[in-house]
Design a protein around this motif. Structure first.
Motif, PDB file in Angstrom:
ATOM      1  N   LEU A 142       0.801  -1.227   0.000  1.00  0.00           N
ATOM      2  CA  LEU A 142       0.000   0.000   0.000  1.00  0.00           C
ATOM      3  C   LEU A 142       0.836   1.281   0.000  1.00  0.00           C
ATOM      4  O   LEU A 142       0.459   2.255  -0.683  1.00  0.00           O
ATOM      5  CB  LEU A 142      -0.956  -0.016   1.195  1.00  0.00           C
ATOM      6  CG  LEU A 142      -2.195  -0.910   1.051  1.00  0.00           C
ATOM      7  CD1 LEU A 142      -3.049  -0.843   2.296  1.00  0.00           C
ATOM      8  CD2 LEU A 142      -3.012  -0.519  -0.175  1.00  0.00           C
ATOM      9  N   PRO A 143       1.937   1.380   0.769  1.00  0.00           N
ATOM     10  CA  PRO A 143       2.732   2.617   0.660  1.00  0.00           C
ATOM     11  C   PRO A 143       3.234   2.884  -0.752  1.00  0.00           C
ATOM     12  O   PRO A 143       3.174   4.034  -1.228  1.00  0.00           O
ATOM     13  CB  PRO A 143       3.892   2.361   1.637  1.00  0.00           C
ATOM     14  CG  PRO A 143       3.356   1.377   2.615  1.00  0.00           C
ATOM     15  CD  PRO A 143       2.452   0.489   1.822  1.00  0.00           C
ATOM     16  N   GLU A 144       3.716   1.852  -1.433  1.00  0.00           N
ATOM     17  CA  GLU A 144       4.161   2.037  -2.808  1.00  0.00           C
ATOM     18  C   GLU A 144       3.000   2.379  -3.728  1.00  0.00           C
ATOM     19  O   GLU A 144       3.141   3.210  -4.645  1.00  0.00           O
ATOM     20  CB  GLU A 144       4.850   0.760  -3.293  1.00  0.00           C
ATOM     21  CG  GLU A 144       5.444   0.860  -4.695  1.00  0.00           C
ATOM     22  CD  GLU A 144       6.570   1.877  -4.775  1.00  0.00           C
ATOM     23  OE1 GLU A 144       6.856   2.363  -5.881  1.00  0.00           O
ATOM     24  OE2 GLU A 144       7.165   2.196  -3.720  1.00  0.00           O
ATOM     25  N   LEU A 145       1.834   1.775  -3.473  1.00  0.00           N
ATOM     26  CA  LEU A 145       0.645   2.101  -4.260  1.00  0.00           C
ATOM     27  C   LEU A 145       0.254   3.564  -4.088  1.00  0.00           C
ATOM     28  O   LEU A 145      -0.030   4.264  -5.069  1.00  0.00           O
ATOM     29  CB  LEU A 145      -0.506   1.184  -3.839  1.00  0.00           C
ATOM     30  CG  LEU A 145      -1.903   1.538  -4.367  1.00  0.00           C
ATOM     31  CD1 LEU A 145      -1.928   1.507  -5.878  1.00  0.00           C
ATOM     32  CD2 LEU A 145      -2.940   0.591  -3.782  1.00  0.00           C
ATOM     33  N   ALA A 146       0.226   4.042  -2.855  1.00  0.00           N
ATOM     34  CA  ALA A 146      -0.115   5.446  -2.612  1.00  0.00           C
ATOM     35  C   ALA A 146       0.906   6.378  -3.248  1.00  0.00           C
ATOM     36  O   ALA A 146       0.551   7.447  -3.787  1.00  0.00           O
ATOM     37  CB  ALA A 146      -0.208   5.701  -1.110  1.00  0.00           C
ATOM     38  N   ARG A 147       2.178   5.976  -3.218  1.00  0.00           N
ATOM     39  CA  ARG A 147       3.224   6.809  -3.816  1.00  0.00           C
ATOM     40  C   ARG A 147       3.048   6.897  -5.339  1.00  0.00           C
ATOM     41  O   ARG A 147       3.177   7.982  -5.943  1.00  0.00           O
ATOM     42  CB  ARG A 147       4.596   6.240  -3.464  1.00  0.00           C
ATOM     43  CG  ARG A 147       5.760   7.131  -3.883  1.00  0.00           C
ATOM     44  CD  ARG A 147       7.076   6.537  -3.456  1.00  0.00           C
ATOM     45  NE  ARG A 147       7.173   6.460  -1.998  1.00  0.00           N
ATOM     46  CZ  ARG A 147       7.129   5.331  -1.298  1.00  0.00           C
ATOM     47  NH1 ARG A 147       6.980   4.175  -1.932  1.00  0.00           N
ATOM     48  NH2 ARG A 147       7.224   5.350   0.013  1.00  0.00           N
TER      49      ARG A 147
END
Length: 313
Positions: A142-147
């Motif tokens: 999820l952090p990479e997705l949000a980024r």
């Protein structure tokens, strides 16, 4: 004259019947072809891939019509396993039968049904474990997705385009789930419905926060870039916190599995020390009741340990 008219009428009715029969067969063939095409399209757009030949197609069609089959299909979709409901159901039945036979042969006839019930519980637990593992992997992405979505929206791309870009760049399971979302959006589904289905397949607080941010930004047209930037930092912190908690609770989780294993091992030890001890113990209603109560207590202990060690972050 009347006979000639009757012959003509009979011939006309017969010809009309043949024409109607041919038209009926043609409509039936077209209906079967359309149904097969629709089933193939649904299998391609659904959670199960069609890269190999599926087994038990007749049983699979019957299972999908039932409520249990539909629930099993959704659960398999959440796990990401390349299995149809029929394949999993037949595998579970084979496991139950094998454990039944092993329980009867290795311990006593009374333990055959108990071993079969254990097989059903193991199958359900396996699905839950696979689903939870997929959810954990998705949360870690999820952090990479949000980024990625923050960078795409900052570049001026629409939210639908950003979802498609994230689906191409991310690996499974995030890439697969976002590809389903992008496909549903391309077919005309609303953003709210597709993202709501995503949270139903992979429920987690982190995903709910991300979906809520995207939905509100899509409705109100707010500062989605800054919101996603802040959300990325928050998700990174929650990711580290979840990893620390999982490490601290690993010993407790192993204890929850070790307790019932010790109980089953004690049965094998008793039967090994004195052959036929379990047959005599389960030969009376008192002994059977004691065994059932013991298994129930082990199950309660397993559930209690798991509940006490669960920490929601």
């Amino acid at each position: 004259m009347q006979l000639h008219t009757l012959v003509q009428l009979t011939a006309g009715v017969t010809l009309l019947t043949c024409v109607l029969a041919v038209m009926g067969l043609h409509a039936y063939a077209m209906g079967r072809a359309q149904r097969a095409e629709l089933a193939d399209r649904l299998s391609k757009t659904g959670q199960v891939q069609v890269g190999r030949r599926r087994r038990f197609p007749a049983l699979d069609r019957r299972l999908r019509r039932t409520r249990l089959g539909r629930r099993l299909e959704l659960r398999l979709a959440a796990t990401g396993l390349d299995l149809t409901p029929a394949e999993f159901f037949v595998s579970m039945l084979a496991t139950v039968a094998a454990l039944w036979v092993i329980g009867q042969a290795a311990l006593a006839p009374f333990f055959g049904p108990l071993a079969g019930l254990l097989g059903i519980g193991a199958a359900v637990q396996f699905l839950n474990w696979q689903r939870q593992k997929r959810i954990e992997r998705f949360i870690n992405q999820l952090p990479e997705l949000a980024r990625i979505m923050a960078n795409a929206t900052q570049a001026g791309l629409a939210l639908r385009t950003a979802i498609g870009m994230a689906a191409e760049e991310l690996e499974a399971p995030a890439g697969e789930e976002l590809a389903k979302v992008a496909h549903q959006l391309a077919l005309g589904a609303s953003m709210d419905d597709t993202l709501s289905e995503l949270t139903d397949r992979l429920p987690s607080r982190e995903l709910v926060v991300l979906v809520t941010t995207l939905v509100l930004s899509n409705r109100a047209g707010g500062q989605v870039v800054s919101a996603l930037r802040n959300l990325t930092e928050t998700l990174e912190e929650r990711k580290e916190t979840r990893r620390e908690i999982r490490t601290q609770l690993s010993q407790v989780n192993m204890t929850s599995y070790a307790v019932p294993v010790l109980g089953v091992g004690a049965l094998f030890l008793m039967n090994g020390v004195k052959d036929g001890a379990l047959d005599r113990m389960t030969g009376s209603p008192v002994g059977q009741g004691a065994v059932i109560i013991a298994f129930a207590l082990y199950a309660v202990g397993f559930v209690l340990i798991r509940r006490m060690s669960r920490i929601d972050v």
